[in-house]
Design an enzyme around this catalytic site. Structure first.
Site, PDB file in Angstrom:
ATOM      1  N   ASN A   1       0.936  -1.415   0.129  1.00 17.46           N
ATOM      2  CA  ASN A   1      -0.068   0.046  -0.072  1.00 17.46           C
ATOM      3  C   ASN A   1       0.646   1.315   0.114  1.00 17.46           C
ATOM      4  O   ASN A   1       0.556   2.263  -0.418  1.00 17.46           O
ATOM      5  CB  ASN A   1      -0.977  -0.144   1.153  1.00 17.46           C
ATOM      6  CG  ASN A   1      -2.152  -0.887   1.253  1.00 17.46           C
ATOM      7  OD1 ASN A   1      -2.854  -0.798   0.406  1.00 17.46           O
ATOM      8  ND2 ASN A   1      -1.819  -2.123   1.933  1.00 17.46           N
TER       9      ASN A   1
ATOM     10  N   ASN B   1       4.739   1.178  -0.462  1.00 17.54           N
ATOM     11  CA  ASN B   1       5.922   1.223  -1.355  1.00 17.54           C
ATOM     12  C   ASN B   1       5.879  -0.076  -2.355  1.00 17.54           C
ATOM     13  O   ASN B   1       5.023  -1.283  -2.001  1.00 17.54           O
ATOM     14  CB  ASN B   1       7.120   0.798  -0.670  1.00 17.54           C
ATOM     15  CG  ASN B   1       7.189   2.136   0.215  1.00 17.54           C
ATOM     16  OD1 ASN B   1       7.034   2.041   1.778  1.00 17.54           O
ATOM     17  ND2 ASN B   1       7.762   3.206  -0.111  1.00 17.54           N
TER      18      ASN B   1
ATOM     19  N   VAL C   1       8.563  -2.841  -3.982  1.00 20.18           N
ATOM     20  CA  VAL C   1       9.821  -3.381  -4.013  1.00 20.18           C
ATOM     21  C   VAL C   1       9.942  -4.033  -4.930  1.00 20.18           C
ATOM     22  O   VAL C   1       9.192  -4.900  -5.293  1.00 20.18           O
ATOM     23  CB  VAL C   1      10.070  -4.130  -2.576  1.00 20.18           C
ATOM     24  CG1 VAL C   1      11.332  -4.572  -2.668  1.00 20.18           C
ATOM     25  CG2 VAL C   1       9.863  -3.317  -1.275  1.00 20.18           C
TER      26      VAL C   1
ATOM     27  N   GLY D   1      -4.190 -12.104   1.745  1.00 25.77           N
ATOM     28  CA  GLY D   1      -3.360 -11.033   0.998  1.00 25.77           C
ATOM     29  C   GLY D   1      -1.971 -11.755   0.256  1.00 25.77           C
ATOM     30  O   GLY D   1      -1.694 -12.679   0.796  1.00 25.77           O
ATOM     31  N   ALA D   2      -1.882 -11.488  -0.801  1.00 27.49           N
ATOM     32  CA  ALA D   2      -0.714 -12.241  -1.611  1.00 27.49           C
ATOM     33  C   ALA D   2       0.508 -12.062  -1.192  1.00 27.49           C
ATOM     34  O   ALA D   2       1.319 -13.105  -1.008  1.00 27.49           O
ATOM     35  CB  ALA D   2      -0.679 -11.584  -3.289  1.00 27.49           C
ATOM     36  N   ASP D   3       0.860 -10.853  -0.249  1.00 33.45           N
ATOM     37  CA  ASP D   3       2.106 -10.807   0.281  1.00 33.45           C
ATOM     38  C   ASP D   3       2.069 -11.787   1.555  1.00 33.45           C
ATOM     39  O   ASP D   3       3.185 -12.273   1.840  1.00 33.45           O
ATOM     40  CB  ASP D   3       2.090  -9.150   0.916  1.00 33.45           C
ATOM     41  CG  ASP D   3       0.906  -8.793   1.488  1.00 33.45           C
ATOM     42  OD1 ASP D   3       0.010  -9.490   1.555  1.00 33.45           O
ATOM     43  OD2 ASP D   3       1.171  -8.154   2.312  1.00 33.45           O
TER      44      ASP D   3
ATOM     45  N   ASP E   1       5.114  -9.153   9.578  1.00 35.87           N
ATOM     46  CA  ASP E   1       5.351  -8.066   8.353  1.00 35.87           C
ATOM     47  C   ASP E   1       4.947  -6.769   8.875  1.00 35.87           C
ATOM     48  O   ASP E   1       3.800  -6.364   9.001  1.00 35.87           O
ATOM     49  CB  ASP E   1       4.608  -8.721   7.081  1.00 35.87           C
ATOM     50  CG  ASP E   1       5.114  -7.868   5.919  1.00 35.87           C
ATOM     51  OD1 ASP E   1       5.950  -6.889   6.093  1.00 35.87           O
ATOM     52  OD2 ASP E   1       4.805  -8.389   4.810  1.00 35.87           O
TER      53      ASP E   1
END
Length: 272
Positions: A9, A11, A13, A107-109, A129
């Site tokens: 949301n 940044n 990377v 969430g994919a992350d 995280d």
């Protein structure tokens, strides 16, 4: 070479891998108003700075929690790299069994982090995280993703204090060294940072108890932290075993390897 995008949301990377080794990585601001061309120019400049060539990229993989940016990066992949990007979504092989009530809501992350952490450290695991939100995820020793907890991140909490109060200023997110503080800035830093540390300690302790009961092996879960503020929080808690800043990018590379046979060298003018 592989180009990996981890879109959060706040940044994005980016990382470039060659022969499964991370060559370099960058962090840029997530901007939903940027076009594919604008992002393309940014990526081109980053590549030039590192002496990389965009034509050397063989494949692209994207993980995002910002749906509006996904189309933009897919368009970027086709226009500037002539590649169809692999997107971490339902149907992509991860090696995990997702036990969430509705796996599509994860969430994919969180999945990418879990894949990397289990690959590197085994299980059972708790993955933290520290991003825009602070997430806590539990993985069993059988590679089962169970779910976890989502809390407001440090930056969100700080911005809420500033925006919702009349006299409180914006502050740097750092330890003040005290809890009995004698000025407003340190008082806010104490509440934000030490309050977050206390939350982390409590939730991790509860999750460990639940995870050990679910696994039934008696094995102590390892705790792995990632995200931009992980080092700050780790400095004040005892529950984190490893800080791994590149966890998400490494997870994307692992997922790519699991799916590359189905998508290898698919160009934008080919049928998928």
């Amino acid at each position: 070479m592989l180009l990996a995008f981890d879109v959060g949301n706040s940044n994005i990377v980016l990382g470039v891998f060659k022969d499964r080794e991370l060559l370099t990585n960058w962090r840029i601001e997530t901007d939903t108003n940027k076009s594919a061309d604008e992002y393309g120019m940014v990526v081109n400049q980053l590549f030039q700075f590192e002496g990389l060539k965009m034509e050397d990229i063989d494949d692209i993989i994207i993980s995002t929690v910002v749906p509006s940016v996904l189309f933009t990066l897919q368009h970027l992949s086709m226009k500037y790299f002539n590649k169809r990007a692999i997107v971490v979504e339902s149907g992509v092989k991860t090696g995990l069994v997702v036990k969430y009530d509705n796996p599509k809501q994860v969430g994919a992350d969180r999945i990418v982090n879990a894949v990397a952490a289990f690959h590197k450290y085994g299980g059972p695991l708790i993955i933290l995280d520290f991003g825009t939100a602070t997430t806590f995820c539990a993985v069993t020793d059988k590679a089962e993703y169970l779910g976890g907890t989502i809390a407001p991140g440090l930056k969100i909490s700080s911005e809420a204090l500033f925006e919702k109060t009349s006299k409180l200023p914006k502050v740097e997110l750092e330890e003040p060294g005290l809890t009995i503080c004698k000025n407003t800035i340190q008082s806010m830093q104490s509440g934000l940072v030490y309050g977050h540390m206390g939350m982390v300690d409590y939730i991790v302790r509860r999750m460990k108890e639940e995870l050990k009961e679910i696994c039934g092996s008696g094995k102590e879960p390892l705790v792995v932290a990632t995200g931009g503020l992980s080092t700050l929080i780790d400095s004040g808690v005892d529950c984190i075993d490893y800080v791994d800043k590149m966890l998400t990018l490494e997870g994307l590379e692992i997922i790519y390897e699991k799916n590359r046979k189905n998508t290898r060298h698919k160009k934008c003018d080919e049928q998928v």
